[in-house]
Write an enzyme that holds these catalytic residues in place. Structure first.
Site, PDB file in Angstrom:
ATOM      1  N   CYS A 126      37.271  39.487  41.195  1.00  0.00           N
ATOM      2  CA  CYS A 126      36.693  39.045  39.916  1.00  0.00           C
ATOM      3  C   CYS A 126      35.307  38.430  40.063  1.00  0.00           C
ATOM      4  CB  CYS A 126      37.628  38.050  39.233  1.00  0.00           C
ATOM      5  SG  CYS A 126      39.282  38.694  38.954  1.00  0.00           S
ATOM      6  N   HIS A 273      33.110  36.113  33.389  1.00  0.00           N
ATOM      7  CA  HIS A 273      34.098  37.151  33.712  1.00  0.00           C
ATOM      8  C   HIS A 273      35.130  37.225  32.594  1.00  0.00           C
ATOM      9  CE1 HIS A 273      37.112  39.513  35.615  1.00  0.00           C
ATOM     10  NE2 HIS A 273      37.936  38.498  35.802  1.00  0.00           N
ATOM     11  N   ASN A 303      40.004  43.623  31.079  1.00  0.00           N
ATOM     12  CA  ASN A 303      39.462  43.007  32.297  1.00  0.00           C
ATOM     13  C   ASN A 303      39.034  44.126  33.243  1.00  0.00           C
ATOM     14  OD1 ASN A 303      39.027  41.764  34.766  1.00  0.00           O
ATOM     15  ND2 ASN A 303      40.872  40.510  34.698  1.00  0.00           N
TER      16      ASN A 303
END
Length: 346
Positions: A126, A273, A303
């Site tokens: 991430c 993020h 995501n």
């Protein structure tokens, strides 16, 4: 080399770096919550309430991580008014490469036709894009290279457990890529995509809060039929703990960045993020950044891990979501546990 020649050489070194172009790409197929809910024994309401996600994109046959990265990279180069031949290096962040080895950086290099420039892969999940951006910035500020392509690209769809047992993880992820061109800046100015140094961190004690350990060289063999039957090749996550630590740590790191640069949080644009909409809302609330200055792309893209920040940044740049001189805060937290923050001037 005389002393005066040395001083002259030092004066020609770039004092900073800036993002001069950006681009993004998505998998070809839009997947709605209703479509996922049918196989995960879930519902649209359940997914939206827990994540903020309504759709995400999956690749179709003929697409790959490299093809998404290539599309995003070409868009970034066009946005920067550069040819691929003008690049000095590639840094590619991904947790979902097309092959176990070699890395995707060399596959993208081949696709762009820019051999023999160096191509480096970064595996920080991430926070991968910010780790990659830190490498590019350091290379440029040292004078080693002047133009570096930084890519964050992921294909999650081919590795998701699309069964009720995998619901908590599989509702989150989509396929996408983002790319930026980072160039040397002759002077440090607070506009035009100028970048401050990236601040990074890690805490390996949380490594097993979000992980996938099969196939893995610590096991003999790296994966077995029993592992496959047990689903050990799918990601495992302690969702509540990751959520709590993400909110706490990102609030702390962004707050420190605001104080360090003496920013007015009311003017800041937050490009974080995209793991969970509620995380970013809470972080913005705690750090004083107005909700209308927070980029949310998770609703439509899900995501996309290393791709999420450069994709959101590209959207913000192209839609005029930041004015010249605006402080743009990029921040990420995820598996590792690893994190990063940086400041870009709009």
């Amino acid at each position: 080399m005389t002393f005066s020649t040395m001083i002259d050489a030092m004066s020609t070194q770039p004092s900073g770096a800036r993002i001069s172009g950006s681009g993004r790409a998505l998998g070809a197929r839009c997947i709605t919550n209703a479509e996922l809910a049918a196989v995960l024994e879930s519902s649209d309401d359940w997914i939206v309430q827990r994540t903020g996600i309504r759709t995400r994109y999956f690749i179709e046959p003929g697409q790959s991580n490299t093809s998404l990265a290539l599309e995003a990279s070409r868009a970034a180069l066009d946005n920067a008014a550069l040819n691929a031949s003008e690049l000095d290096a590639i840094v590619f962040a991904t947790l979902s490469p097309d092959m176990v080895f070699p890395g995707n950086g060399v596959l993208l290099q081949e696709a762009l036709g820019v051999a023999p420039i160096p191509a480096l892969d970064v595996r920080n999940q991430c926070s991968g894009f910010l780790y990659a951006l830190s490498v590019a910035g350091a290379w440029i500020r040292s004078g080693m290279y002047r133009r570096v392509l930084v890519v964050g690209s992921e294909v999650h769809s081919t590795g998701l457990d699309l069964s009720p047992q995998g619901r908590a993880v599989s509702i989150l992820f989509g396929d996408g890529a983002g790319a930026v061109v980072v160039e040397a800046a002759d002077t440090r100015v607070q506009e035009g995509g100028a970048l401050e140094a990236v601040r990074l961190g890690a805490d390996g004690s949380g490594a097993r809060l979000l992980f996938c350990d099969r196939p893995g060289a610590a096991h003999h063999p790296s994966i077995t039929s029993e592992d496959l039957e047990a689903g050990r090749h799918y990601a495992q996550m302690e969702g509540r703990q990751v959520f709590r630590r993400a909110v706490e740590l990102l609030s702390q790191e962004i707050g420190a960045l605001i104080a360090r640069h003496r920013l007015d949080p009311q003017r800041a644009v937050l490009v974080a993020h995209q793991s969970n909409r509620r995380i970013n809302e809470l972080v913005a609330e705690r750090t004083g950044i107005p909700e209308d200055r927070v980029l949310h792309t998770i609703e439509q893209w899900g995501n996309t891990t290393a791709g999420s920040i450069p994709m959101a940044l590209d959207l913000a740049r192209r839609e005029g979501r930041m004015a010249s001189g605006d402080p743009v805060i990029m921040a990420a937290f995820g598996s590792g546990l690893t994190w990063g923050t940086t400041l870009m001037w709009g």
